[in-house]
Design a protein around this motif. Structure first.
Motif, PDB file in Angstrom:
ATOM      1  N   ARG A 188       0.828  -1.206   0.000  1.00  0.00           N
ATOM      2  CA  ARG A 188       0.000   0.000   0.000  1.00  0.00           C
ATOM      3  C   ARG A 188       0.863   1.257   0.000  1.00  0.00           C
ATOM      4  NH1 ARG A 188      -3.431   0.997   4.364  1.00  0.00           N
ATOM      5  NH2 ARG A 188      -2.169  -0.388   5.651  1.00  0.00           N
ATOM      6  N   GLY A 189       2.014   1.172   0.680  1.00  0.00           N
ATOM      7  CA  GLY A 189       2.916   2.331   0.708  1.00  0.00           C
ATOM      8  C   GLY A 189       3.406   2.679  -0.686  1.00  0.00           C
ATOM      9  N   LEU A 190       3.680   1.642  -1.470  1.00  0.00           N
ATOM     10  CA  LEU A 190       4.138   1.880  -2.842  1.00  0.00           C
ATOM     11  C   LEU A 190       3.032   2.551  -3.651  1.00  0.00           C
ATOM     12  CD1 LEU A 190       6.114   1.559  -5.200  1.00  0.00           C
ATOM     13  CD2 LEU A 190       5.284  -0.788  -5.485  1.00  0.00           C
ATOM     14  N   GLY A 191       1.804   2.023  -3.476  1.00  0.00           N
ATOM     15  CA  GLY A 191       0.672   2.632  -4.174  1.00  0.00           C
ATOM     16  C   GLY A 191       0.543   4.106  -3.823  1.00  0.00           C
ATOM     17  N   ALA A 192       0.655   4.403  -2.533  1.00  0.00           N
ATOM     18  CA  ALA A 192       0.539   5.791  -2.074  1.00  0.00           C
ATOM     19  C   ALA A 192       1.657   6.648  -2.657  1.00  0.00           C
ATOM     20  CB  ALA A 192       0.567   5.835  -0.552  1.00  0.00           C
ATOM     21  N   ALA A 193       2.866   6.088  -2.693  1.00  0.00           N
ATOM     22  CA  ALA A 193       4.013   6.848  -3.200  1.00  0.00           C
ATOM     23  C   ALA A 193       3.823   7.197  -4.666  1.00  0.00           C
ATOM     24  CB  ALA A 193       5.301   6.055  -2.997  1.00  0.00           C
ATOM     25  N   LEU A 194       3.305   6.257  -5.426  1.00  0.00           N
ATOM     26  CA  LEU A 194       3.103   6.511  -6.854  1.00  0.00           C
ATOM     27  C   LEU A 194       2.086   7.631  -7.040  1.00  0.00           C
ATOM     28  CD1 LEU A 194       3.081   2.841  -8.236  1.00  0.00           C
ATOM     29  CD2 LEU A 194       4.934   4.518  -8.322  1.00  0.00           C
ATOM     30  N   LYS A 195       1.088   7.635  -6.142  1.00  0.00           N
ATOM     31  CA  LYS A 195       0.070   8.685  -6.245  1.00  0.00           C
ATOM     32  C   LYS A 195       0.638  10.047  -5.840  1.00  0.00           C
ATOM     33  CE  LYS A 195      -3.992   6.487  -5.338  1.00  0.00           C
ATOM     34  NZ  LYS A 195      -4.453   5.930  -4.092  1.00  0.00           N
ATOM     35  N   LEU A 196       1.399  10.040  -4.737  1.00  0.00           N
ATOM     36  CA  LEU A 196       1.945  11.303  -4.214  1.00  0.00           C
ATOM     37  C   LEU A 196       2.947  11.954  -5.166  1.00  0.00           C
ATOM     38  CD1 LEU A 196       2.639  10.369  -0.479  1.00  0.00           C
ATOM     39  CD2 LEU A 196       1.108  12.169  -1.283  1.00  0.00           C
ATOM     40  N   GLY A 197       3.748  11.113  -5.811  1.00  0.00           N
ATOM     41  CA  GLY A 197       4.816  11.641  -6.668  1.00  0.00           C
ATOM     42  C   GLY A 197       6.087  11.866  -5.866  1.00  0.00           C
ATOM     43  N   PRO A 198       7.230  11.865  -6.572  1.00  0.00           N
ATOM     44  CA  PRO A 198       8.545  11.895  -5.923  1.00  0.00           C
ATOM     45  C   PRO A 198       8.745  13.055  -4.939  1.00  0.00           C
ATOM     46  CG  PRO A 198       8.787  11.463  -8.255  1.00  0.00           C
ATOM     47  CD  PRO A 198       7.345  11.739  -8.032  1.00  0.00           C
TER      48      PRO A 198
ATOM     49  N   PRO B 198       3.106  -5.812  -7.922  1.00  0.00           N
ATOM     50  CA  PRO B 198       3.518  -4.447  -7.567  1.00  0.00           C
ATOM     51  C   PRO B 198       4.890  -4.041  -8.098  1.00  0.00           C
ATOM     52  CG  PRO B 198       3.456  -5.896  -5.633  1.00  0.00           C
ATOM     53  CD  PRO B 198       2.771  -6.629  -6.732  1.00  0.00           C
ATOM     54  N   LEU B 199       5.800  -4.993  -8.301  1.00  0.00           N
ATOM     55  CA  LEU B 199       7.153  -4.606  -8.745  1.00  0.00           C
ATOM     56  C   LEU B 199       7.326  -4.761 -10.254  1.00  0.00           C
ATOM     57  CD1 LEU B 199       9.595  -5.949  -6.008  1.00  0.00           C
ATOM     58  CD2 LEU B 199       8.208  -3.881  -6.026  1.00  0.00           C
ATOM     59  N   ALA B 200       6.245  -5.020 -10.957  1.00  0.00           N
ATOM     60  CA  ALA B 200       6.354  -5.212 -12.407  1.00  0.00           C
ATOM     61  C   ALA B 200       7.061  -4.011 -13.037  1.00  0.00           C
ATOM     62  CB  ALA B 200       4.966  -5.369 -13.017  1.00  0.00           C
ATOM     63  N   GLY B 201       7.956  -4.298 -13.950  1.00  0.00           N
ATOM     64  CA  GLY B 201       8.692  -3.216 -14.603  1.00  0.00           C
ATOM     65  C   GLY B 201      10.032  -2.941 -13.962  1.00  0.00           C
ATOM     66  N   LEU B 202      10.285  -3.503 -12.792  1.00  0.00           N
ATOM     67  CA  LEU B 202      11.595  -3.321 -12.142  1.00  0.00           C
ATOM     68  C   LEU B 202      12.445  -4.573 -12.340  1.00  0.00           C
ATOM     69  CD1 LEU B 202      10.500  -1.773  -8.720  1.00  0.00           C
ATOM     70  CD2 LEU B 202      11.478  -0.586 -10.687  1.00  0.00           C
ATOM     71  N   GLU B 203      13.738  -4.372 -12.289  1.00  0.00           N
ATOM     72  CA  GLU B 203      14.650  -5.523 -12.226  1.00  0.00           C
ATOM     73  C   GLU B 203      15.103  -5.642 -10.793  1.00  0.00           C
ATOM     74  OE1 GLU B 203      18.239  -5.550 -14.544  1.00  0.00           O
ATOM     75  OE2 GLU B 203      17.149  -4.694 -16.240  1.00  0.00           O
ATOM     76  N   VAL B 204      14.970  -6.811 -10.196  1.00  0.00           N
ATOM     77  CA  VAL B 204      15.451  -6.985  -8.816  1.00  0.00           C
ATOM     78  C   VAL B 204      16.395  -8.181  -8.772  1.00  0.00           C
ATOM     79  CG1 VAL B 204      14.804  -7.184  -6.402  1.00  0.00           C
ATOM     80  CG2 VAL B 204      13.198  -6.156  -8.017  1.00  0.00           C
ATOM     81  N   HIS B 205      17.650  -7.930  -8.462  1.00  0.00           N
ATOM     82  CA  HIS B 205      18.651  -8.993  -8.409  1.00  0.00           C
ATOM     83  C   HIS B 205      19.115  -9.221  -6.988  1.00  0.00           C
ATOM     84  CE1 HIS B 205      19.276  -8.418 -12.791  1.00  0.00           C
ATOM     85  NE2 HIS B 205      19.140  -7.137 -12.500  1.00  0.00           N
ATOM     86  N   ILE B 206      19.245 -10.470  -6.603  1.00  0.00           N
ATOM     87  CA  ILE B 206      19.955 -10.768  -5.353  1.00  0.00           C
ATOM     88  C   ILE B 206      21.375 -11.169  -5.733  1.00  0.00           C
ATOM     89  CG2 ILE B 206      20.140 -12.300  -3.373  1.00  0.00           C
ATOM     90  CD1 ILE B 206      17.178 -12.641  -3.348  1.00  0.00           C
TER      91      ILE B 206
END
Ligand code: FMN
Ligand code: SF4
Ligand code: SF4
Ligand code: SF4
Ligand code: FES
Lengths: 357, 514
Positions: free
Chosen positions: B136-146, B252-260
């Protein structure tokens, strides 16, 4: 240049060029800052910590070898803090080094910058650090040897091998106090990409990386350096013959920045000097006699003999029966003379240079 | 010199897959990658996990494990015919004495769930709560903007939880303002500070909060590439995290690359620039700063690096506001994960107001065992403090006032059954072993320091320690990175606060150099 900068070192206003380091400006102005890991030709490593200075606005001491100049930069190279730093750092280095009977880092034939520093600076005496580097196996190559006890891990050798020689035969390996200079798998240099250029020997500040053929611990002043030109090829690298009692005991490169080869030599120039004093070396011309043996001759006799032979071939078989191949040891001017000899004197275009394949 | 086409970044992982930095594996990896063989060898031999015997069980010799019988465990395993090897703190201090098997999974005895606070939805991370996969925090952040997210971050006062306590919003803004369009977000999950195991617990219990924080950070600094540098010994955690990533990438992370990327056993790779070197397939030797990673980091591009806990706080800050987060702390902002181990009843990870005292922290951990003598507030790097400081707020400013630090908030309590100089010996040995070896003040200083203490322990003569102050000063002033700068602190702090423990003493018979 338009964008020349002014910086202040120890209160002195000095001119600097953008991109220079504090150390470069200090050196140009004869402000002494000790260094161990620095070499003008290499990227700054900032690892020996000898050159730390105070930079206005910086809480920590900073390596002058890696600090870029900026307009109105204020630097201090002397202060109680810097003196204490140098004295204690040097004390640690000395406690980790092989010492002579005076308690100073041993002098080696190629010098020892740590000793030079210790001779001129009061330093903190500390009990010896027992700190063996990771050991390295036998290495049968005839020229380059590594003595871990004298190594201060400045990484000049490995950076030289990578950045200048583009060979990367040696690297820092292992970790912490065990860190050492290694080849892959600890193999001998002959089984690596090493070209035996010996550059790692030349850049080593302490004589840890050393030339196998040379005596290691000659006294200071016992060896005289004679500048000469390498005669193995036409490039004309300058070299310093290290002479003791009329004999060459080692060849080193003149300091970088002084000569065309900028402190570099190749395996031949650096190590192949054995012929100079060799008993089999030809010292005058010889001509093979009717008896099948070689007999000493004068230069005039030898040249006449050769000319006669060449002219004989030309007269009997025509100019194109002759071919001239000049040696890769010849200079440009000598090569010019050879083709002139071929074309103008013997009237043939059969002329070649052995390095021009 | 490495050719342009060489593939250096994968070499450490490739060595690990081939059983470590053996001559054979190094030759093969060099061939495949195009990296000079000596470079592969130099990098490989740097790392503990690439040098280990892959058949051996690893027994922890960190402080908390030593206090709880690491030597006896070692003995016992040896008695059972198990091949063992001592290693630096495994991040399992709560289940001390700890050991992991050859597969890097904890032995059954070291495999109990950690003590945490019961669920409390007011807590930003809430380790004891149900796993929060809401994003939900990610959703809120996308709405708020950087810019709005940055304002909340600034209002939260969030300080980096990795040790240095640097204000998070400054780093975010710096990366965001760089001219280069390629930026990276890197998570520092190399948790290795002795006494610290909070990041481990975040990954075990709330991995999605970490991923959510990373995604918000990536959004704000306009990056799509995320690298998580995970301590190699955290094999269980790697599986949990990879699972969480695989699922989140579908949503939620679609579009990102996440590597361990797995660490290979070097504490120093927790230092952010050593970490970057390691990510790039090199020896973990810290870089000179400046330039800072925010300007030139991974692959020489602007890089935002944060600790696991720092990132896991971000969703809450975005969702409930920076001011609320700040109000959770006392003299400094926010809630904080405190690790506590050693001589306490219930070692664990407790999420408490930033600035609780040791007594408060230990009350959550079930109280002291025996009579406490000393404590380390924030890992080995924070030295030792006397019990007179038990009411001092455990926050960044208060601890630095007494020459210590909050660091990673890995608190360890030592009771009066402990021979303090011996405990100091263990800590000094740790730093000596983990020094990268690059710079002389640390490489030589840490070894000299440990050997001076050992001479004292061997002879009982305090005169052996007379030069400690000078060498420690030089380590602090001359070292390149934080490791060398604090590596003498266990001894200097103990000498300062416990002078009577360093008088003439009988000869110490046995020093465990494990
Ligand atoms: C020797 C040393 C070890 C460190 N180990 C870690 C570590 O294990 N985890 C970590 O997050 N930060 C560690 N740090 C701090 C990092 O360099 C860096 O400051 C941190 O990852 C930044 O993240 P933050 O702003 O979220 O704290 C270490 C620093 C030093 C000097
Ligand atoms: S001799 Fe030349 S090529 Fe060989 S290791 Fe030394 S610097 Fe590298
Ligand atoms: S061998 Fe010489 S040049 Fe190489 S790291 Fe050691 S001291 Fe420096
Ligand atoms: S202080 Fe220690 S760990 Fe840090 S760079 Fe120097 S040698 Fe390496
Ligand atoms: S010369 Fe600057 S650190 Fe070595």
């Amino acid at each position: 240049m338009a964008d020349t900068l002014t910086i202040h070192i120890d209160g002195q206003a000095l001119t600097a060029q953008p991109g220079e380091s504090v150390l470069q400006v200090a050196k140009r102005n004869h402000i002494a800052i000790p260094t161990l890991c620095h070499d003008e030709r290499l990227d700054a490593a900032g690892c020996c910590r000898a050159c730390l200075v105070e930079i206005d606005g910086q809480r920590r001491l900073q390596p002058s070898c890696n600090w870029p100049v900026s307009q109105d930069l204020r630097v201090s190279t002397r202060s109680p803090r810097i003196e204490r730093h140098r004295a204690t750092l040097l004390g640690l280095y000395v406690a980790d080094h092989r010492l002579d009977q005076d308690g100073l880092p041993v002098h080696t034939t190629q010098g020892n910058e740590l000793r030079t520093w210790a001779e001129t600076t009061d330093f903190k005496r500390l009990l010896a650090i027992d700190s063996p580097r990771h050991p390295r196996g036998v290495d049968a190559n005839p020229y380059v040897a590594y003595d871990p006890d004298l190594c201060i891990l400045c990484a000049r050798c490995t950076r030289y091998c990578d950045e200048i020689e583009a060979v990367s035969a040696i690297q820092l390996a292992w970790r912490g106090a065990e860190t050492s200079i290694a080849t892959a798998g600890g193999r001998g240099l002959l089984d690596t990409t090493c070209e035996l250029c010996g550059g790692c020997v030349d850049v080593c500040p302490t004589g840890a990386m050393h030339a196998k053929q040379a005596p290691r611990f000659e006294k200071p002043g016992a060896v005289q350096k004679v500048r000469s030109t390498c005669n193995f090829c036409g490039v004309g690298c300058q070299l310093d013959l290290n002479v003791q009692d009329g004999k060459i005991i080692q060849v080193t490169a003149p300091p970088p920045g002084e000569t065309v080869n900028d402190g570099n030599l190749c395996v031949k120039g650096r190590f192949a000097y054995g012929f100079v004093h060799h008993e089999d070396r030809l010292r005058q011309p010889q001509i093979r006699g009717a008896d099948g043996e070689l007999h000493d001759a004068t230069w005039d006799e030898a040249l006449h003999y050769a000319a006669k032979g060449l002219l004989g071939v030309r007269d009997r078989h025509g100019p194109n029966a002759l071919g001239f191949v000049s040696s890769s040891r010849c200079t440009n001017e000598e090569n010019y003379l050879v083709q002139k000899l071929a074309r103008a004197v013997f009237q043939t275009n059969n002329v070649h240079q052995c390095a021009a394949t | 010199m490495q050719s342009k086409s060489a593939q250096r970044e994968g070499i450490l992982q490739q060595l690990a897959e081939q059983g470590g930095a053996t001559a054979l594996a190094v030759a093969q990896v060099a061939r495949q990658s195009g990296v000079p063989e000596a470079d592969v060898w130099g990098a490989g031999t740097f790392y503990g996990l690439l040098r280990r015997d892959p058949k051996k069980t690893l027994v922890c010799n960190g402080l908390s494990c030593k206090l709880h019988g690491a030597d006896a465990l070692h003995h016992q395993l040896a008695g059972q015919g198990v091949a063992t090897e001592f290693v630096a703190c495994l991040g399992l201090c709560d289940v001390a004495p700890a050991a992991v098997g050859p597969e890097l999974l904890p032995l059954p005895a070291s495999d109990q769930p950690a003590h945490v606070l019961p669920s409390d939805p007011n807590l930003p991370i809430d380790l004891g709560g149900p796993r929060d996969r809401s994003y939900r925090g990610l959703g809120a952040a996308l709405k708020l903007g950087p810019e709005a997210v940055l304002r909340e971050l600034q209002a939260s006062g969030l300080q980096g939880r990795g040790g240095a306590g640097f204000a998070a919003h400054i780093k975010w803004r710096s990366v965001r303002s760089q001219p280069s369009p390629t930026r990276y977000v890197v998570c520092n999950a190399d948790e290795g500070e002795p006494g610290t195991f909070k990041d481990r617990e975040v990954i075990r219990r709330q991995p999605d909060k970490l991923l959510e924080g990373l995604a918000i950070a990536a959004h704000v600094v306009e990056s799509t590439q995320i690298y998580i540098y995970l301590r190699g010994e955290f094999e269980r955690e790697r599986r949990i995290l990879q699972d969480a990533i695989d699922q989140a990438l579908l949503g939620p992370l679609a579009g990102l690359e996440v590597h361990i990327v797995r660490g290979q056993g070097a504490y120093i790779c927790g230092e952010e620039t050593a970490l970057l070197e390691s990510l790039e397939g090199r020896r973990g030797m810290p870089r000179l700063k400046p330039p800072f990673p925010t300007e030139r980091g991974f692959r020489n591009q602007p890089t935002l690096i944060h600790n696991v806990e720092t990132l896991a706080c971000v969703p809450d800050i975005v969702l409930r506001g920076g001011t609320r987060f700040a109000s959770l702390g006392r003299r400094e902002p926010g809630a904080k994960l405190y690790c506590i181990s050693g001589h306490v009843a219930r070692p664990g990870v407790y999420e408490l107001p930033l600035g609780v005292t040791l007594d408060e922290l230990v009350a959550h951990a079930g109280g002291y065992i025996g009579t406490p003598l000393a404590f380390s507030p924030g890992g080995a790097s924070s030295g030792f403090l006397p019990m007179g400081e038990r009411s001092r707020p455990l926050d960044f400013a208060s601890l630095s006032q007494v020459g210590s630090m909050l660091g990673s908030a890995g608190a360890v309590v030592l009771n009066d059954s402990v021979d303090l100089p011996l405990a100091v010996h263990w800590q000094l040995s740790f730093f000596e072993h983990e020094s990268c070896g690059q710079c002389a003040p640390c490489r030589l200083g840490s070894r000299w320091m440990r050997q001076a203490l050992d001479r004292y322990l061997a002879s009982g003569d305090p005169a052996e320690l007379s030069d400690v102050r000078d060498v420690a000063w030089e380590m602090l002033e001359g070292s390149i990175c934080g490791l060398g700068q604090v590596a003498a602190l266990p001894l200097t702090s103990a000498l300062q606060h416990f002078p009577h423990h360093f008088g003439h003493r009988p000869v110490t018979q046995e020093l465990h150099h494990g």
